[in-house]
Scaffold this active site. Structure first.
Site, short mmCIF file in Angstrom:
data_model
loop_
_atom_site.label_atom_id
_atom_site.label_comp_id
_atom_site.label_asym_id
_atom_site.label_seq_id
_atom_site.Cartn_x
_atom_site.Cartn_y
_atom_site.Cartn_z
N GLY A 1 -0.30 -6.53 15.21
CA GLY A 1 0.81 -7.28 14.62
C GLY A 1 0.44 -8.18 13.46
CG ASN B 1 1.10 -5.08 8.12
OD1 ASN B 1 1.17 -5.38 6.93
ND2 ASN B 1 0.20 -4.22 8.58
CG MET C 1 0.74 3.14 17.20
SD MET C 1 0.17 3.64 15.56
CE MET C 1 -0.94 4.97 16.02
CG LEU D 1 11.81 5.33 15.13
CD1 LEU D 1 12.23 4.48 13.93
CD2 LEU D 1 12.24 4.68 16.44
CG ASN E 1 5.77 3.22 8.55
OD1 ASN E 1 5.38 2.32 9.29
ND2 ASN E 1 5.08 4.33 8.36
CG HIS F 1 0.80 5.94 6.14
ND1 HIS F 1 0.72 6.30 7.46
CD2 HIS F 1 -0.08 6.73 5.48
CE1 HIS F 1 -0.16 7.27 7.60
NE2 HIS F 1 -0.66 7.55 6.42
CG ASP G 1 3.33 8.79 7.86
OD1 ASP G 1 3.98 7.79 8.18
OD2 ASP G 1 2.30 9.15 8.47
CD GLU H 1 -1.84 -1.80 5.99
OE1 GLU H 1 -1.00 -2.10 6.85
OE2 GLU H 1 -2.82 -1.06 6.25
C1 GRF Z 1 -1.82 -1.01 9.63
O1 GRF Z 1 -2.95 -0.53 8.97
C2 GRF Z 1 -0.62 -0.14 9.33
O2 GRF Z 1 -0.61 0.36 8.04
C3 GRF Z 1 -0.81 0.97 10.32
O3 GRF Z 1 -1.28 0.35 11.48
C4 GRF Z 1 -1.94 -0.87 11.15
C5 GRF Z 1 -1.24 -1.95 11.89
O4 GRF Z 1 -1.88 -3.17 11.80
N1 GRF Z 1 0.40 1.73 10.46
P1 GRF Z 1 -1.16 -4.46 12.37
O5 GRF Z 1 -0.71 -4.17 13.81
O6 GRF Z 1 -0.02 -4.81 11.49
O7 GRF Z 1 -2.24 -5.52 12.37
#
Ligand code: GRF
Length: 189
Positions: free
Chosen positions: A20, A22, A92, A95, A109, A111, A147, A176
């Protein structure tokens, strides 16, 4: 995407499965005045997701669904909470077409690759193995094909001779955290 009117922020849910980072970053972004969104709900497919801690920390409603035959319930909750926009962040599960249709053009999303290169998992391993010069991250709309939705923003990151998949993942994740808010700003402004 609709323009922002007045000061009302767009009620947003973030879907997670893991750490989490992000999510935390999007929550922080949502709190600044110019952010077009507010985070009103956190959805996880597992109670093991470390990121759920941020629900408590920032006092945001959280809900755990196992995503097996629960999409109808999730949709009901989203409706009840007046959620208009969904950010997937390290989520993960895939949907269903039906779910995506209900939020057509309203799910995005992040990626960890330069899409369309390396859809799916193990992106950093693939980039290192293939001796790529650049890796990166992409924020894109979610469609029924994994994706593959329209790209909103992308950031390219140089791979050095010293990089391995772990160091690359760290470098990409840092970017990110910049890219996701920038993509949200781009959508709504
Ligand atoms: C990130 O690298 C995102 O791009 C991928 O999974 C990772 C998630 O990281 N889909 P976090 O849970 O946000 O730390």
């Amino acid at each position: 995407m609709e323009k922002l009117t007045g000061l009302k922020k767009i009620k947003t849910a973030v879907f997670i499965s893991g750490t989490g980072s992000n999510l935390k970053n999007i929550i922080k972004f949502s709190k600044i005045k110019k952010s077009p969104i507010s985070i009103d709900l956190i959805v996880s497919n597992t109670n093991q997701a470390k990121g759920l801690i941020f629900a408590d920390q920032f006092k945001i409603k959280k809900k755990i669904f196992n995503f097996r035959n629960t999409e109808k319930k999730i949709l009901l909750l989203l409706k009840k909470e007046k959620i208009k926009f969904i950010c997937l962040a390290g989520f993960m599960k895939i949907l269903s077409k039906e779910f995506i249709k209900k939020f057509d053009g309203k799910i995005i999303n992040i990626h960890p690759s330069l899409l369309p290169k390396y859809k799916g998992l193990n992106t950093h391993n693939s980039a290192i193995k293939n001796k790529d010069k650049f890796a990166g991250c992409t924020v894109h709309y979610v469609t029924a094909t994994l994706d593959s939705g329209k790209i909103i923003l992308q950031k390219r990151i140089k791979i050095t001779a010293r990089d391995n998949s772990t160091s690359l993942a760290t470098k990409v994740l840092k970017q990110e955290h910049k890219l996701y808010p920038a993509a949200i700003m781009k959508i709504f402004n």
